[in-house]
Motif scaffolding. Structure first.
Motif, mmCIF file in Angstrom:
data_model
loop_
_atom_site.group_PDB
_atom_site.id
_atom_site.type_symbol
_atom_site.label_atom_id
_atom_site.label_comp_id
_atom_site.label_asym_id
_atom_site.label_seq_id
_atom_site.Cartn_x
_atom_site.Cartn_y
_atom_site.Cartn_z
ATOM 1 N N VAL A 124 1.033 -1.610 0.182
ATOM 2 C CA VAL A 124 -0.219 0.174 -0.114
ATOM 3 C C VAL A 124 0.459 1.607 -0.021
ATOM 4 C CG1 VAL A 124 -1.733 -1.278 1.172
ATOM 5 C CG2 VAL A 124 0.302 -0.007 2.699
ATOM 6 N N ARG A 125 1.735 1.098 0.778
ATOM 7 C CA ARG A 125 2.628 2.216 0.042
ATOM 8 C C ARG A 125 4.820 2.107 0.051
ATOM 9 N NH1 ARG A 125 2.720 6.153 5.396
ATOM 10 N NH2 ARG A 125 0.523 6.568 4.894
ATOM 11 N N GLY A 126 4.469 2.584 -1.025
ATOM 12 C CA GLY A 126 6.165 2.806 -1.201
ATOM 13 C C GLY A 126 6.821 1.681 -2.902
ATOM 14 N N ASN A 127 7.875 1.024 -3.187
ATOM 15 C CA ASN A 127 7.714 0.806 -4.069
ATOM 16 C C ASN A 127 9.473 -0.108 -3.498
ATOM 17 O OD1 ASN A 127 8.223 -0.111 -6.821
ATOM 18 N ND2 ASN A 127 9.550 1.742 -7.533
ATOM 19 N N PRO A 128 8.887 -1.618 -3.157
ATOM 20 C CA PRO A 128 9.869 -2.679 -2.617
ATOM 21 C C PRO A 128 10.259 -3.281 -4.260
ATOM 22 C CG PRO A 128 7.761 -3.456 -2.506
ATOM 23 C CD PRO A 128 7.858 -1.949 -3.190
ATOM 24 N N THR A 129 11.646 -3.773 -4.069
ATOM 25 C CA THR A 129 12.159 -4.386 -4.660
ATOM 26 C C THR A 129 12.118 -5.602 -5.167
ATOM 27 O OG1 THR A 129 14.025 -5.399 -3.275
ATOM 28 C CG2 THR A 129 14.462 -2.772 -4.363
ATOM 29 N N PRO A 130 11.969 -7.094 -5.779
ATOM 30 C CA PRO A 130 11.637 -8.546 -5.759
ATOM 31 C C PRO A 130 12.361 -9.333 -4.353
ATOM 32 C CG PRO A 130 12.171 -7.263 -8.277
ATOM 33 C CD PRO A 130 12.411 -6.573 -6.952
ATOM 34 N N GLU A 131 13.236 -8.551 -4.219
ATOM 35 C CA GLU A 131 14.157 -9.008 -3.500
ATOM 36 C C GLU A 131 12.972 -8.543 -2.039
ATOM 37 O OE1 GLU A 131 15.820 -7.191 -5.637
ATOM 38 O OE2 GLU A 131 16.601 -8.679 -6.792
ATOM 39 N N GLU A 132 13.439 -8.122 -1.649
ATOM 40 C CA GLU A 132 12.237 -7.386 -0.510
ATOM 41 C C GLU A 132 11.003 -7.782 0.207
ATOM 42 O OE1 GLU A 132 14.226 -2.797 0.163
ATOM 43 O OE2 GLU A 132 12.326 -3.335 -0.989
ATOM 44 N N LEU A 133 10.465 -7.825 -1.317
ATOM 45 C CA LEU A 133 9.070 -8.567 -1.603
ATOM 46 C C LEU A 133 9.045 -10.553 -1.210
ATOM 47 C CD1 LEU A 133 7.229 -7.174 -4.543
ATOM 48 C CD2 LEU A 133 6.347 -6.783 -2.032
ATOM 49 N N ALA A 134 10.428 -10.894 -1.661
ATOM 50 C CA ALA A 134 10.839 -12.105 -1.563
ATOM 51 C C ALA A 134 10.715 -12.825 -0.073
ATOM 52 C CB ALA A 134 11.620 -12.510 -2.240
ATOM 53 N N ALA A 135 11.796 -11.193 0.466
ATOM 54 C CA ALA A 135 11.494 -12.094 2.081
ATOM 55 C C ALA A 135 10.918 -11.782 2.951
ATOM 56 C CB ALA A 135 12.994 -10.659 2.590
ATOM 57 N N ALA A 136 10.134 -10.624 2.640
ATOM 58 C CA ALA A 136 9.109 -10.388 3.570
ATOM 59 C C ALA A 136 7.489 -11.764 2.998
ATOM 60 C CB ALA A 136 8.457 -8.847 2.857
ATOM 61 N N LEU A 137 7.504 -11.969 2.162
ATOM 62 C CA LEU A 137 6.942 -13.071 1.689
ATOM 63 C C LEU A 137 7.281 -14.435 2.507
ATOM 64 C CD1 LEU A 137 4.022 -14.357 0.308
ATOM 65 C CD2 LEU A 137 5.680 -15.456 -1.011
ATOM 66 N N ALA A 138 8.531 -14.694 2.487
ATOM 67 C CA ALA A 138 9.205 -15.604 3.746
ATOM 68 C C ALA A 138 8.992 -15.295 4.673
ATOM 69 C CB ALA A 138 10.878 -16.027 2.996
ATOM 70 N N VAL A 139 8.892 -14.239 5.505
ATOM 71 C CA VAL A 139 8.156 -14.303 6.895
ATOM 72 C C VAL A 139 7.167 -14.495 6.918
ATOM 73 C CG1 VAL A 139 8.635 -12.598 8.821
ATOM 74 C CG2 VAL A 139 10.318 -12.594 7.408
ATOM 75 N N VAL A 140 6.311 -14.261 6.021
ATOM 76 C CA VAL A 140 5.114 -14.320 6.303
ATOM 77 C C VAL A 140 4.786 -16.208 6.111
ATOM 78 C CG1 VAL A 140 2.633 -14.259 5.549
ATOM 79 C CG2 VAL A 140 3.832 -12.900 5.751
ATOM 80 N N ARG A 141 5.085 -16.753 5.553
ATOM 81 C CA ARG A 141 4.696 -17.901 5.218
ATOM 82 C C ARG A 141 5.461 -18.910 5.809
ATOM 83 N NH1 ARG A 141 5.974 -20.155 -0.204
ATOM 84 N NH2 ARG A 141 4.653 -21.906 0.353
ATOM 85 N N ALA A 142 6.674 -18.777 7.011
ATOM 86 C CA ALA A 142 7.300 -19.196 7.840
ATOM 87 C C ALA A 142 6.014 -19.143 8.677
ATOM 88 C CB ALA A 142 8.524 -18.565 8.453
ATOM 89 N N ARG A 143 5.902 -17.747 9.776
ATOM 90 C CA ARG A 143 5.302 -18.101 10.196
ATOM 91 C C ARG A 143 4.160 -17.810 10.449
ATOM 92 N NH1 ARG A 143 5.254 -15.181 15.535
ATOM 93 N NH2 ARG A 143 3.039 -14.507 16.444
ATOM 94 N N ALA A 144 2.617 -18.362 9.241
ATOM 95 C CA ALA A 144 1.893 -19.264 9.036
ATOM 96 C C ALA A 144 2.301 -20.969 9.284
ATOM 97 C CB ALA A 144 1.660 -18.866 7.934
ATOM 98 N N ALA A 145 3.478 -21.083 8.880
ATOM 99 C CA ALA A 145 4.001 -22.421 8.551
ATOM 100 C C ALA A 145 3.807 -22.915 10.180
ATOM 101 C CB ALA A 145 4.744 -22.695 8.023
ATOM 102 N N ALA A 146 4.241 -21.834 11.452
ATOM 103 C CA ALA A 146 4.969 -22.427 12.813
ATOM 104 C C ALA A 146 3.450 -22.122 12.943
ATOM 105 C CB ALA A 146 5.628 -21.459 13.210
ATOM 106 N N THR A 147 2.693 -21.862 13.283
ATOM 107 C CA THR A 147 1.433 -21.376 13.315
ATOM 108 C C THR A 147 0.516 -22.710 12.953
ATOM 109 O OG1 THR A 147 1.039 -19.385 13.284
ATOM 110 C CG2 THR A 147 -0.910 -20.215 14.182
#
Length: 69
Positions: free
Chosen positions: A5-28
């Motif tokens: 919703v704000r900013g212009n992240p690079t593909p690497e930043e999006l991949a890092a954020a997605l990895a964190v979200v998926r790891a958290r979902a898997a742990a839950t």
């Protein structure tokens, strides 16, 4: 779905954020799959809130304070 919703992240930043979200979902999901009963939090216990019983207010209770004399 993840939405930027704000900013212009690079593909690497999006991949890092997605990895964190998926790891958290898997742990839950893994924690929920164990079937361990949830322990209630102490701060939300009704016994902590109403630990003492106070007398019913009298007819002029609105005019008094409860500060010790």
């Amino acid at each position: 779905m993840i939405k930027v919703v704000r900013g212009n992240p690079t593909p690497e930043e999006l991949a890092a954020a997605l990895a964190v979200v998926r790891a958290r979902a898997a742990a839950t999901a893994a924690a929920g799959a164990e079937g361990a009963p949830a322990i209630p939090e102490a701060w939300s216990a009704p016994s902590r809130i109403a630990h003492a019983r106070h007398p019913a207010p009298g007819p002029r209770s609105w005019a008094r304070t409860y500060w010790p004399a």
